[in-house]
Design a protein around this motif. Structure first.
Motif, PDB file in Angstrom:
ATOM      1  N   THR A 221       2.630 -24.372  -4.931  1.00  0.00           N
ATOM      2  CA  THR A 221       2.974 -22.895  -5.414  1.00  0.00           C
ATOM      3  C   THR A 221       3.213 -23.076  -7.121  1.00  0.00           C
ATOM      4  O   THR A 221       3.810 -24.052  -7.591  1.00  0.00           O
ATOM      5  CB  THR A 221       3.927 -22.380  -4.655  1.00  0.00           C
ATOM      6  OG1 THR A 221       5.197 -22.782  -4.659  1.00  0.00           O
ATOM      7  CG2 THR A 221       3.556 -21.919  -3.218  1.00  0.00           C
ATOM      8  N   GLN A 224       8.779 -22.686  -8.632  1.00  0.00           N
ATOM      9  CA  GLN A 224       9.307 -23.949  -8.143  1.00  0.00           C
ATOM     10  C   GLN A 224      10.695 -23.460  -7.318  1.00  0.00           C
ATOM     11  O   GLN A 224      11.555 -22.687  -8.103  1.00  0.00           O
ATOM     12  CB  GLN A 224       9.762 -24.885  -9.240  1.00  0.00           C
ATOM     13  CG  GLN A 224      10.693 -26.367  -8.784  1.00  0.00           C
ATOM     14  CD  GLN A 224      10.893 -27.169 -10.006  1.00  0.00           C
ATOM     15  OE1 GLN A 224      10.624 -26.968 -11.072  1.00  0.00           O
ATOM     16  NE2 GLN A 224      11.718 -28.243  -9.308  1.00  0.00           N
ATOM     17  N   ASN A 228      10.033 -24.863  -1.777  1.00  0.00           N
ATOM     18  CA  ASN A 228       8.742 -25.087  -2.317  1.00  0.00           C
ATOM     19  C   ASN A 228       8.532 -26.650  -2.602  1.00  0.00           C
ATOM     20  O   ASN A 228       7.687 -27.315  -2.567  1.00  0.00           O
ATOM     21  CB  ASN A 228       8.179 -24.303  -3.635  1.00  0.00           C
ATOM     22  CG  ASN A 228       7.961 -22.935  -3.377  1.00  0.00           C
ATOM     23  OD1 ASN A 228       7.688 -22.600  -2.200  1.00  0.00           O
ATOM     24  ND2 ASN A 228       8.199 -21.948  -4.073  1.00  0.00           N
ATOM     25  N   ASP A 232       6.016 -29.791  -1.422  1.00  0.00           N
ATOM     26  CA  ASP A 232       5.283 -30.848  -2.450  1.00  0.00           C
ATOM     27  C   ASP A 232       5.375 -32.179  -2.209  1.00  0.00           C
ATOM     28  O   ASP A 232       4.765 -33.002  -2.807  1.00  0.00           O
ATOM     29  CB  ASP A 232       5.790 -30.300  -4.023  1.00  0.00           C
ATOM     30  CG  ASP A 232       5.141 -29.123  -4.239  1.00  0.00           C
ATOM     31  OD1 ASP A 232       4.081 -28.505  -3.718  1.00  0.00           O
ATOM     32  OD2 ASP A 232       5.794 -28.387  -5.224  1.00  0.00           O
TER      33      ASP A 232
END
Length: 252
Positions: A221, A224, A228, A232
């Motif tokens: 995405t 941050q 999220n 990652d």
């Protein structure tokens, strides 16, 4: 005189028995001949016994009784033969019935095995479809250790690849955006290496594993955040056929 009559009847009985037997041996089958001979023998025997016991009248009665006795013996033999044949046929029928029951049981077992095989193939195809869509192994912050939950998923991947030797696996490592780029790149490479090594330990050939790492350069995405960043920190796995792998990576 009485003895003369008896002798005459005996001789007559024997004389009557002989030509009939000769004629029967020409005109009738062996079984009919045997039955008739037994009847004639009974007549002759009855004459002798009747003559000895009761004179001329006794001889006549003995002849009749002897004839019936001989015919009865012949009928008994025929009944015995037929009973033996029936017993033999009954045994054959029992054996055939047992064989038929065995075939029915085998057929039922075969159908069950076919059904189980079909269900297994469907389950395998479903698993391959799910894995082909992509599987992510998530990591804690700054870590490349594989958590137990994801280790179980990697076991499924190894099993799926053992069932389909034509499949290859793409592994792509990532890191979140915290930290500098060099650190994140090295961390993503280390994560890919850990997953690769785990699969090799489960029996997957390293030649079927293709890996690359992108550090923090490909976040899921744009924004941050703590949540999220969790997504990652990952290694993405994707099953591919040989042709798909060549199309996606022509240089390999």
């Amino acid at each position: 005189m009485k003895q003369h009559v008896i002798a005459t009847l005996v001789m007559t009985s024997i004389a009557l028995s002989a030509p009939v037997s000769a004629t029967e041996s020409i005109d009738m089958v062996d079984h009919t001949e045997r039955s008739h001979n037994e009847e004639l023998i009974g007549v002759g025997s009855g004459v002798v016994v009747g003559a000895l016991a009761g004179g001329p009248v006794g001889a006549i009665i003995g002849a009749l009784a002897g004839g019936l006795l001989g015919k009865s013996v012949g009928d008994d033999d025929e009944i015995k033969i037929q009973q033996e044949l029936l017993a033999s046929k009954n045994t054959q029928l029992v054996e055939l019935n047992e064989q038929n029951q065995s075939l029915v049981a085998l057929s039922a077992q075969y159908e069950v095995a076919q059904q189980q095989l079909t269900e297994l193939k469907m389950a395998q195809e479903q698993k391959l479809t799910e894995l082909a869509l992509g599987l992510n192994v998530q990591f804690k912050t700054g870590s490349s250790s594989i958590e137990p939950h994801f280790a179980l998923q990697l076991d499924d991947v190894a099993y799926a690849m053992s069932l389909s030797p034509e499949l290859t696996l793409d592994l792509t490592g990532y890191a979140d955006r915290r930290g500098d780029n060099d650190y994140n790149q090295a961390l993503s490479e280390q994560r890919v290496a850990e997953v690769t090594n785990y699969l090799v330990e489960q029996g997957v050939s390293s030649e079927r594993l293709h890996h690359q790492a992108y550090g923090a350069s490909s976040p899921l995405t744009a924004e941050q955040s703590f949540e999220n960043d969790f997504f990652d920190r990952r290694v993405t796995l994707k099953l591919q056929s040989h042709d798909q792998a060549l199309a996606a990576n022509p240089a390999r």
